[in-house]
Enzyme design. Structure first.
Site, PDB file in Angstrom:
ATOM      1  N   HIS A  93       0.837  -1.193   0.000  1.00  0.00           N
ATOM      2  CA  HIS A  93       0.000   0.000   0.000  1.00  0.00           C
ATOM      3  C   HIS A  93       0.872   1.244   0.000  1.00  0.00           C
ATOM      4  O   HIS A  93       2.037   1.205   0.374  1.00  0.00           O
ATOM      5  CB  HIS A  93      -0.970   0.025   1.186  1.00  0.00           C
ATOM      6  CG  HIS A  93      -0.322  -0.001   2.533  1.00  0.00           C
ATOM      7  ND1 HIS A  93       0.241  -1.143   3.077  1.00  0.00           N
ATOM      8  CD2 HIS A  93      -0.124   0.977   3.443  1.00  0.00           C
ATOM      9  CE1 HIS A  93       0.735  -0.864   4.270  1.00  0.00           C
ATOM     10  NE2 HIS A  93       0.541   0.422   4.512  1.00  0.00           N
ATOM     11  N   LEU A  94       0.290   2.334  -0.462  1.00  0.00           N
ATOM     12  CA  LEU A  94       0.921   3.653  -0.445  1.00  0.00           C
ATOM     13  C   LEU A  94       0.097   4.579   0.434  1.00  0.00           C
ATOM     14  O   LEU A  94      -1.131   4.446   0.518  1.00  0.00           O
ATOM     15  CB  LEU A  94       0.985   4.254  -1.849  1.00  0.00           C
ATOM     16  CG  LEU A  94       1.979   3.665  -2.832  1.00  0.00           C
ATOM     17  CD1 LEU A  94       1.802   4.299  -4.198  1.00  0.00           C
ATOM     18  CD2 LEU A  94       3.397   3.874  -2.346  1.00  0.00           C
TER      19      LEU A  94
END
Length: 110
Positions: A93-94
Site C-alpha cells: 500500500h501507499l
C-alpha cells in the site's frame, strides 16, 4: 489471505479494477489516505506496472478531492516496505498525506 485486513471488504473512498483507496484509521494528518492493490502481495515493489498505474490514477483523483475538502498546502506520498521500514500491514500500500503550513508530524510513515 483470510487474516489480511486489506483483503477484507473495507469501506472504500475510491476504486478501480486493480486498486482501491480508503481513509487511514490512524491518520497522521487530516485527510490521510491509503492506496491498496486488490491483489494480495507484501510490498509495492511486487506490484505490476498495471497495478502501479491504477494506484496512481486513484492518487490523482484523491488529491483533487482532498484539495476541495481540506485545502492542504502540499502532499507526501510514502510506502513502507518491510517490517524494518515500519510496514505494519503486510499487504502492499501507499500513503497519501496532505500537509499543512506550520504542521509537524506527530508520527511518521518514513
Amino acid at each position: 489471505m483470510n487474516d489480511c485486513i486489506f483483503c477484507k471488504n473495507l469501506p472504500k473512498v475510491l476504486e478501480n479494477e486493480l486498486a482501491y483507496a480508503l481513509n487511514d484509521i490512524k491518520p497522521i494528518t487530516q485527510g490521510h489516505m491509503l492506496f491498496v492493490p486488490k491483489r494480495h502481495h507484501t510490498t509495492i515493489f511486487e506490484s505490476t506496472p498495471e497495478e502501479l498505474k491504477a494506484i496512481f490514477e486513484l492518487i490523482q483523483k484523491a488529491k483533487e478531492l482532498l484539495i476541495k475538502e481540506y485545502k492542504p498546502d502540499g502532499f507526501n506520498i510514502a510506502a513502507n516496505c518491510g517490517e524494518a521500514a515500519g510496514q505494519v500491514v503486510m499487504h502492499a500500500h501507499l500513503h497519501l498525506l496532505p500537509r499543512y503550513q506550520g504542521q509537524s508530524l506527530t508520527r511518521s510513515v518514513f
